[in-house]
Scaffold this active site. Structure first.
Site, PDB file in Angstrom:
ATOM      1  N   LYS A1015       0.851  -1.188   0.000  1.00 50.59           N
ATOM      2  CA  LYS A1015       0.000   0.000   0.000  1.00 50.59           C
ATOM      3  C   LYS A1015       0.876   1.223   0.000  1.00 50.59           C
ATOM      4  O   LYS A1015       1.745   1.382   0.874  1.00 50.59           O
ATOM      5  CB  LYS A1015      -0.934   0.024   1.211  1.00 50.59           C
ATOM      6  CG  LYS A1015      -1.856   1.243   1.211  1.00 50.59           C
ATOM      7  CD  LYS A1015      -2.982   1.142   2.235  1.00 50.59           C
ATOM      8  CE  LYS A1015      -2.516   1.512   3.611  1.00 50.59           C
ATOM      9  NZ  LYS A1015      -3.660   1.593   4.560  1.00 50.59           N
ATOM     10  N   ASP A1047      -3.422   4.985  -0.857  1.00 47.39           N
ATOM     11  CA  ASP A1047      -4.190   5.591   0.232  1.00 47.39           C
ATOM     12  C   ASP A1047      -3.991   7.098   0.199  1.00 47.39           C
ATOM     13  O   ASP A1047      -2.888   7.597   0.417  1.00 47.39           O
ATOM     14  CB  ASP A1047      -3.726   5.020   1.574  1.00 47.39           C
ATOM     15  CG  ASP A1047      -4.584   5.526   2.731  1.00 47.39           C
ATOM     16  OD1 ASP A1047      -5.563   6.248   2.474  1.00 47.39           O
ATOM     17  OD2 ASP A1047      -4.273   5.188   3.896  1.00 47.39           O
ATOM     18  N   GLU A1073      -7.737   4.049  -1.323  1.00 49.28           N
ATOM     19  CA  GLU A1073      -8.506   4.411  -0.133  1.00 49.28           C
ATOM     20  C   GLU A1073      -8.794   5.906  -0.096  1.00 49.28           C
ATOM     21  O   GLU A1073      -7.889   6.721  -0.295  1.00 49.28           O
ATOM     22  CB  GLU A1073      -7.737   4.028   1.138  1.00 49.28           C
ATOM     23  CG  GLU A1073      -7.498   2.539   1.306  1.00 49.28           C
ATOM     24  CD  GLU A1073      -6.644   2.255   2.537  1.00 49.28           C
ATOM     25  OE1 GLU A1073      -6.673   3.066   3.495  1.00 49.28           O
ATOM     26  OE2 GLU A1073      -5.923   1.234   2.535  1.00 49.28           O
ATOM     27  N   ASP A1096     -12.090   3.979   4.399  1.00 49.28           N
ATOM     28  CA  ASP A1096     -11.205   3.967   5.557  1.00 49.28           C
ATOM     29  C   ASP A1096     -11.661   5.035   6.549  1.00 49.28           C
ATOM     30  O   ASP A1096     -12.398   4.747   7.483  1.00 49.28           O
ATOM     31  CB  ASP A1096      -9.759   4.203   5.129  1.00 49.28           C
ATOM     32  CG  ASP A1096      -8.778   4.083   6.294  1.00 49.28           C
ATOM     33  OD1 ASP A1096      -9.227   3.839   7.427  1.00 49.28           O
ATOM     34  OD2 ASP A1096      -7.564   4.230   6.089  1.00 49.28           O
ATOM     35  N   LYS A1124      -9.755  -0.337  10.957  1.00 47.21           N
ATOM     36  CA  LYS A1124      -8.840  -0.223  12.091  1.00 47.21           C
ATOM     37  C   LYS A1124      -9.665  -0.438  13.359  1.00 47.21           C
ATOM     38  O   LYS A1124     -10.446   0.431  13.761  1.00 47.21           O
ATOM     39  CB  LYS A1124      -8.189   1.154  12.117  1.00 47.21           C
ATOM     40  CG  LYS A1124      -7.301   1.473  10.920  1.00 47.21           C
ATOM     41  CD  LYS A1124      -6.670   2.857  11.086  1.00 47.21           C
ATOM     42  CE  LYS A1124      -5.734   3.180   9.937  1.00 47.21           C
ATOM     43  NZ  LYS A1124      -6.465   3.401   8.662  1.00 47.21           N
TER      44      LYS A1124
END
Length: 1557
Positions: A1015, A1047, A1073, A1096, A1124
């Site tokens: 990533k 991301d 993301e 996210d 997360k």
């Protein structure tokens, strides 16, 4: 009592009386009215201006008169406003005033015991002394006319002798009835005129009219006033007589079939027969379907069918068919009346009608048929007839009674003893070890109450059918408080599991009411047989399709329940009881999740949502086929009111039951709409009807009845339109029959427009196609104002798939739950209730670990980087220890200081806490436990704190079970194709700093290490074009086999993101993301760029239920969710999001936030668990092989040191050659956590509380004040906490612990409260005025600190705090006023409040603190607090006062009517002030708004903080209802004050320097 009047009592609009007939009172003696004092349980309101001599109040006849108590509904200033109480009285009565009051008290107690059976007597003990004797107005001599005594919902609560004296025979016209609640009705007969002698029969034109009028009149005297009339010539006399009668309501329809079903509906709703009038011929035959339904469902119905006379029978006359015994065995009684003639006494007609109705309403109630032949004339043409046929009717025509009255002698013994056969049944029940209570189709209020009380008495598992009325119940806590019946609403779905079917075993089944909808429940009972099967119903017929009944009790359900309740049963629960409860809860949450996760509108969702939208003021009619099965399986019940007062304020009983009915006699699909409209007329409620499209089309003539809208409230009709008979798609025949045959001969597919049908009949039509549209329609108030047809689009195949999916996941949920239950039972066979584990110790340690590089989330400049957080260690009673990591990302949402404050409170609440073995199901069990056990809302806990808490609890359970985290999460045997993975692929994390070639070089090194996925952090350069160039280079270097992710962390504008997307379109990104700043642009980005997207930061906003928010992202362009756990709030929320993703074919990627090895080990196991669950989902949905997902745990490479001594277990696998997290190593690490003490900064087992006493002297009195102190003096900060009335300083301790790291916290028992005491140096009585208490506290502050303090006060303490902030600003740096006010300004209101508080103080002294508190916490102000799970515990803590007299004195002396009004001083405030109120506290929200406006006018405002803070999910008692958010508000206020003070000092330094020079 016939000679002794005991007075008249009125309860507002709900009237109750003790008066007996015909007592003459001397004219010279006036009536007086006595009003109860408002300090009593029942608030009273007088009517001093009412003229009882007015025409509307007093009625006279022959020198006698009576009056009505004025009717009023009360709602005063958000306070409790129950009902007015008026007692009419005069001194000539033989009963003393005190005896009348006693009678009043008993009656209120009786009412309350009916409404809430578990109330205690002491609630009403204080009523007598608090009734003020106030003579309001003289009234002319009054004689009370006839009045009948009505018992409470047919249950006698009075002495038998009194009852016999009270129940006098009286005339029964001019009746009225009033409701004490929706469930308790009192009927009174108060006659203001004699019944007139009726001459109506003598005035009839011909003998046909005489007989017809007699039939109709007798019907009305029997209580039959609703007539359903079909047009026809032969029945004209009956129709005209019905239409012209003053007491009847008539409805006409051209379709006899629909009309008859309408009559059935009326019987269902009103519990009394309707009368159907038809012409002859096939008009009669059209009644047959409804007659069959009524017969099978025991519904009373009177059929008056016109017929040709005998001479026209069998000779080919028009419309002449054989109507003799036309309905055969489907009617309870048939009589063929001869053509009317004056040779036959009319008495024969009357007795025939009376006999017919007796049969119709007997124990085997049902339809009865009177065939009425008529000769010409069929109109009102006059013909001669003899009055001799009226002989013997003089008495009948002079009153309003039926000619023949039927009586049933009760055989019950007066002493309540049971005899013979019923004793055997009771003994079977008493000896049961594994009993089951089945509640079938019952409909009356009494039966509902009887079944609920029976459930509480037996404490067996309860399975309630959807037609029972309690399947969609809303139970209040008072009903559930001591003994909680366990309703197994989802046994049908639990039985999908073979393991559950094997587990089920009963020794006694008690079924009350007939018929059970669920086929699976019936089948499992057959499987369990033999056992004792008791069936109780009032009819004598056989309802035993499975041939299981061993004891058939023909009895009224109320009478049977009474017998059972009088018997003493040993209380106890079997293991099966607890197992079924756990299974039911798990399946309920699974169904709720599946229905919420499915984005489309489904038929089960309609059933689920519909049950939520219904209230006790509405009723439900369910169609046959799929609708009734769906509501039975997917309807939901809930707890509603938390306290008896909430129930009383809402005029509701402690169990709200939804009146539900359907045509389940013969279970046909004909006449359903017509039945529903009749039901609406009969029950007098707003009816919601749910039918399928075929059922609707079968009864389109019902729309003609619907359109008429006679004597009923508006209806909402939901038509589930799947274009055919969808139920056949779910039956075995669908698997073995050609689709074309199914479609034509079973589904009977159609394309008929329901909208056009509605337009043609002039009925409002609404189409819904989405879940939100359905919710808006059901909850839209305008829908309740007129009839409305709501068409819900569906499809047969989609519906079959949804049902299959729901069944599959319900089966899995049942198996999972059973796996946990089995494991727990094997390890702990002696434990069989839900609370298995208890916390014996808890502590946290703050850590600081060194990182080897700057985290990608860090933007500052530093040569060294660290990660800080907390390790939460939890010890169970057996010594098992579980650890969890609390690792907040330092941001505006969370910081280490605030998190530590929450941890201090968590430590306080967790000591001794118990938790269930069902927590690992992660299906809402954690959220429920946090609220019920800890008493805090799950949403108020910081996500990182909840994550660490869940991690510690799960790990402790795993150790206790000698298992691992993964083992207790799976809780089941491995299934084929779903073996647990031994390792989890890891995705590397790569910062994009440097040139494209430099970044690509690092990426290549990562690939060489063994990473299969990378990533790349983007959106960190000048523009998105440069990021695109980096990504292109990385892709070129690593090749196409490596999964690349990007991301952007919501940093790009939409235009920048599109530019990036177009440039990297050929780079084969797995996803990017959060590419855009505005979340509303996310789907648009997917569609315009073509790039797959992952969520996210969007997930960061998730609260308690994320599914509604996630519904916006079902778009196929959203391919993943990056979760997360420490950000979304723990494993439960993370699992919920992951399940949603799997349901919609999206990846669920677990991502770390730079946690230590402890958190990473847990995440490895959690990711493995989710992968296994995803495999199961793919198998269930038949989607092939689930893809392997690399999880975002690559942050481990940043750890230069670790919290754990153990090796993390992330390395290159010798089998795959890839970097993976070892499940075995992670499990081993969590089983035996070895902490690296070198990284531990400090450890805390919770802040210590120091308790001591200080003496201060004020005005000749010594006050010994109890002190509670927490925390050290931090930068001179001292915070003084003041409790509210009835509280003590103890209640602030959790809050003080939460901010103890920021200040020295001190709470006191305010003088007059708790353990504080006062000593007089003379014989004087101490005073607790505002001035005295403020002076005492001021001296206390001077004794404790030389500097200023911040004072925090709640309610009464808030008033004191505000007073001190305004009067003693030299010692008060800041004031936090929680639910406090400046007092009362208006002089009249002050006077009233003083009197009110003095009265309450007297009541406390006279009746004691406990009774006073029951009254005190009944106020509307405490409605939110009463819903708190620890409410009773909180109230009990309020009893801890050493001197009740002092508490009462405080109430009087500190009354808002006595304290100085501070409104005028607010504008001059020169202190920092925070005004805090609860979101649900409407009253104080208004007060705070006014206070803030006044204080904002201060000229000194620029130098001080003036703020108002609303605390979500809290009412008046903010500090008790949502302590975590109050702690956060206090910490922010203290920080702002320090900052403000520092800035002020800094700005003053140059001025001081200038003065010195």
């Amino acid at each position: 009592m016939s000679k002794n009047l005991m007075g008249f009592l009125g309860l507002g609009t709900r009237s109750l009386s003790f008066i007996t007939p015909r007592l003459v009172i001397p004219p010279s003696i006036p009536f007086c009215r006595f009003l109860s004092d408002e300090s009593a349980m029942v608030k009273a309101y007088g009517f001093p201006d009412v003229d009882f001599n007015g025409d509307s109040s007093v009625y006279s006849k022959d020198g006698s008169s009576y009056f009505f108590v004025p009717q009023i509904e009360l709602d005063e200033h958000e306070e409790i406003s129950i009902l007015a109480v008026t007692l009419a009285w005069n001194d000539s009565l033989s009963y003393r005033f005190e005896q009348a009051i006693s009678s009043y008290e008993k009656s209120v107690l009786q009412v309350s015991c009916h409404v809430c059976p578990n109330l205690e007597d002491h609630w009403f003990k204080h009523l007598k002394s608090s009734l003020a004797k106030l003579a309001v107005k003289e009234i002319h001599p009054i004689q009370m006319e006839h009045m009948e005594f009505a018992t409470f919902s047919r249950r006698d609560h009075v002495d038998a002798n009194e009852l016999l004296l009270l129940q006098k025979s009286i005339q029964s016209s001019s009746q009225f009835h009033c409701k004490l609640s929706p469930e308790v009705v009192f009927s009174n007969n108060m006659l203001h005129q004699e019944a007139e002698v009726s001459n109506f029969l003598k005035d009839q034109a011909n003998i046909n009219a005489v007989w017809a009028s007699a039939i109709i009149e007798e019907c009305t005297r029997l209580g039959l006033t609703y007539f359903c009339v079909a047009p026809g010539s032969r029945s004209s006399h009956l129709a005209i007589a019905a239409a012209n009668h003053p007491l009847t309501t008539c409805l006409a329809c051209f379709d006899e079939r629909s009309l008859a079903f309408h009559a059935i509906g009326y019987a269902k709703g009103s519990l009394k027969p309707a009368v159907i009038i038809t012409s002859s011929g096939t008009a009669v035959s059209n009644l047959l379907p409804a007659v069959v339904e009524a017969s099978e469902d025991f519904l009373p119905l009177l059929l008056l069918t016109a017929d040709r006379p005998p001479e026209l029978q069998g000779v080919g006359a028009n419309q002449a068919i054989n109507q003799i015994n036309h309905f055969g065995s489907f009617v309870r009684f048939f009589f063929n009346l001869p053509p009317p003639t004056d040779d036959i006494p009319v008495r024969m007609v009357l007795t025939t009608v009376d006999s017919a109705l007796h049969w119709a309403t007997g124990s085997a109630s049902g339809p009865v048929h009177l065939n009425c032949a008529f000769r010409d004339p069929l109109d009102g043409s006059p013909t001669n007839w003899s009055l001799n046929c009226l002989n013997g009717l003089d008495m009948w025509m002079s009153n309003a009674e039926p000619f023949t009255k039927y009586f049933q002698v009760q055989s019950l013994k007066s002493n309540g003893e049971t005899t013979g056969q019923i004793t055997e049944v009771l003994q079977v029940i008493k000896e049961a070890k594994k009993g089951l209570l089945l509640i079938g189709a019952i409909h009356t209020e009494d039966e509902i109450w009887a079944s609920l009380l029976l459930a509480k008495e037996l404490m067996w598992p309860v399975v309630a059918d959807v037609l029972s009325g309690v399947r969609l119940r809303k139970l209040s806590r008072p009903f559930l408080e001591k003994w909680t019946p366990v309703f197994i609403d989802h046994l049908d779905h639990a039985l999908l599991s073979d393991s559950v079917r094997d587990l089920i075993e009963f020794d006694v089944v008690l079924q009350i009411g007939s018929r059970i909808t669920s086929k699976r429940v019936s089948q499992v009972l057959e499987k369990c047989f033999p056992f004792a099967y008791i069936l109780v119903d009032k009819h004598p017929c056989r309802h035993d399709p499975s041939h299981l009944v061993t004891h058939r009790v023909q009895s009224n359900i109320v009478q049977f329940a009474d017998c059972v309740l009088k018997s003493l049963f040993p209380w106890g629960r079997s293991k099966l009881h607890g197992h079924l409860q756990a299974l039911n809860g798990a399946i309920a949450r699974e169904i709720s999740f599946q229905l919420a996760a499915e984005c489309s509108l489904t038929e089960p969702y309609v059933a689920h949502m519909l049950s939520k939208a219904l209230t006790s003021k509405s009723a439900l009619f369910i169609g046959n086929s799929m609708p009734i099965r769906d509501v039975d399986m997917y309807g939901c019940s809930s707890a509603n009111y938390s306290h008896v007062v909430d129930m009383m304020l809402s005029a509701e009983s402690p169990c709200q039951w939804i009146q539900v009915t359907g045509n389940r006699g013969a279970s046909g699909i004909d006449g359903l709409l017509s039945t529903a409209t009749g039901f609406a007329v009969g029950c007098k409620k707003r009816v919601v009807c749910v039918v399928g499209d075929i059922s609707f089309l079968h009864d389109t003539n019902g729309l003609a009845i619907l359109k008429q809208r006679i004597s009923r409230k508006p209806m909402t009709v939901l038509v589930i339109n799947n274009r055919g008979g969808g139920i056949f798609r779910l039956l075995p025949i669908a698997k073995r029959t050609e689709p074309s045959v199914l479609n034509q001969y079973f589904y009977t597919a159609h394309d008929i427009s329901i909208k056009n049908l509605c337009v043609a009949h002039g009925v409002k039509y609404v189409h819904v196609g989405t879940k939100s549209e359905l919710e808006e329609t059901l909850l839209d108030p305008s829908v309740e104002e007129m009839d409305c047809i709501v068409e819900v689009e569906s499809s047969i195949d989609a519906n079959a798939l949804v049902h299959s999916t729901l069944e599959s996941f319900s089966r899995q949920a049942a198996n999972n739950s059973l796996g946990i239950i089995s494991a727990s039972s094997l390890l702990h066979p002696t434990i069989d209730n839900a609370l298995l584990f208890q916390v014996s110790g808890i502590q946290y340690s703050r850590y600081r670990v060194r990182l080897c590089d700057r985290p990608t989330i860090y933007s500052g400049e530093s040569s060294q980087f660290h990660r800080e957080g907390f390790i939460l260690s939890l010890t169970l009673e057996d010594g098992s220890v579980g650890c969890g990591e609390v690792a907040p990302l330092d941001s505006s949402r969370e910081n280490l200081m605030d998190v530590e404050g929450q941890l201090q409170l968590i430590l306080h609440l967790m000591k001794g806490a118990k938790f269930s073995h069902m927590l690992p199901l992660l299906n809402g069990s954690f959220s429920s436990w946090i609220w019920s056990e800890l008493g805090i809302t799950a949403s108020s806990i910081f996500p990182s704190v909840r994550c660490g808490l869940e991690m510690a609890l799960l790990n402790a359970m795993a150790v206790r079970h000698d298992s691992g985290l993964l083992g207790i999460l799976h809780c089941q045997k491995e299934e084929n194709g779903s073996a647990q993975p031994h390792s989890v692929p890891i995705c590397a994390l790569l910062d994009s700093e440097g040139t494209p070639s430099e970044v690509a070089y690092v990426a290549r090194k990562l690939v060489e290490e063994g990473f299969s996925a990378i990533k790349l952090k983007v959106a960190r350069r000048v523009n998105s074009v440069q990021d695109a160039l980096v990504l292109q280079e990385v892709r070129r270097v690593v090749g196409d086999q490596i999964e690349l992710r990007a991301d952007a962390n919501c940093r790009w504008t939409f235009e920048e993101a599109i530019t990036f997307g177009l440039l990297v379109k050929k780079c084969n990104l797995q996803y990017i993301e959060e590419p855009v700043q505005n979340k509303d642009d996310l789907i648009r980005f997917c569609e315009e760029s073509g790039l797959p997207v992952a969520l996210d930061e969007t997930l960061d906003d998730i609260k308690e239920c994320p599914l509604r928010m996630l519904a916006k992202y079902t778009h196929p362009g959203v391919v993943a969710v990056v979760i997360k756990p420490s950000v979304v709030g723990g494993f439960e929320n993370a699992a919920l999001i992951a399940r949603w993703a799997h349901q919609h074919g999206k990846m669920a990627v677990i991502s770390a936030a730079y946690e230590s090895g402890l958190g990473l080990s847990a995440y490895i196991l959690f990711a493995s668990y989710l992968e296994t669950e995803n495999v199961k989902t793919f198998i269930k949905r038949k989607q092939g092989i689930a893809p392997v997902v690399a999880h975002g745990l690559g942050t481990y490479k940043w750890l230069d040191e670790d919290v754990m001594m153990n090796s993390l277990g992330i390395s290159r696998s010798p089998y795959s050659g890839l970097i993976e997290g070892s499940v075995a190593d992670a499990s081993k690490n969590l089983k035996d956590v070895k902490i690296n003490n070198d990284v531990i900064v400090r450890t805390s087992k919770g802040a210590l509380v120091r308790r001591y006493e200080l003496r201060v002297d004020v005005d000749g009195f010594s006050h010994y004040i109890k002190i509670h102190e927490v925390g050290q003096n931090v930068k001179g900060s001292v915070v003084l906490f003041l409790h509210g009335f009835l509280g003590t300083g103890e209640e602030w301790i959790p809050i003080m612990k939460g901010i103890s790291g920021s200040a020295r916290c001190i709470s006191v028992d305010i003088p007059g409260h708790g353990s504080s005491r006062v000593q007089s140096h003379a014989s004087e009585t101490p005073t607790f005025s505002m001035e005295v208490i403020a002076e005492a506290l001021y001296k206390l502050i001077e004794h404790m600190t030389p500097g200023k303090v911040t004072i925090v006060g709640y309610s009464m303490g808030g008033r004191i705090a505000l007073y001190m902030a305004l009067r003693f600003s030299n010692k008060i740096e800041g004031a936090v006023i929680v639910s406090g006010s400046p007092g009362i300004k208006d002089p009249v209101s002050r006077k009233v409040q003083r009197a009110t508080d003095d009265s309450k103080a007297r009541m406390m002294v006279e009746h004691g603190l406990e009774i006073f508190m029951e009254n005190w916490y009944n106020k509307g102000l405490w409605k939110s607090l009463r819903s708190h799970p620890h409410f009773r515990k909180i109230v009990a803590s309020r009893l801890m006062h050493d001197d009740v007299l002092s508490v009462a004195k405080v109430l009087s002396d500190l009354s808002t009517g006595r304290q100085p009004s501070l409104w005028e001083e607010l504008a001059d405030c020169d202190t920092n002030v925070s005004l805090v109120f609860g979101e649900k506290d409407v009253k104080f929200k208004k007060i705070v708004t006014r206070m803030y406006t006044e204080m904002s006018k201060s000229k000194k405002r620029e130098n001080y903080i003036i703020e108002k803070v609303e605390i979500p999910e809290a009412g008046h008692a903010v500090h008790l209802e949502n302590p975590l958010l109050l702690i956060l508000a206090l910490r922010k206020f203290l920080t702002r004050m320090r900052k403000n003070s520092a800035e002020t000092e800094l700005s003053q330094k140059p001025l001081l320097a200038l003065k010195e020079t």
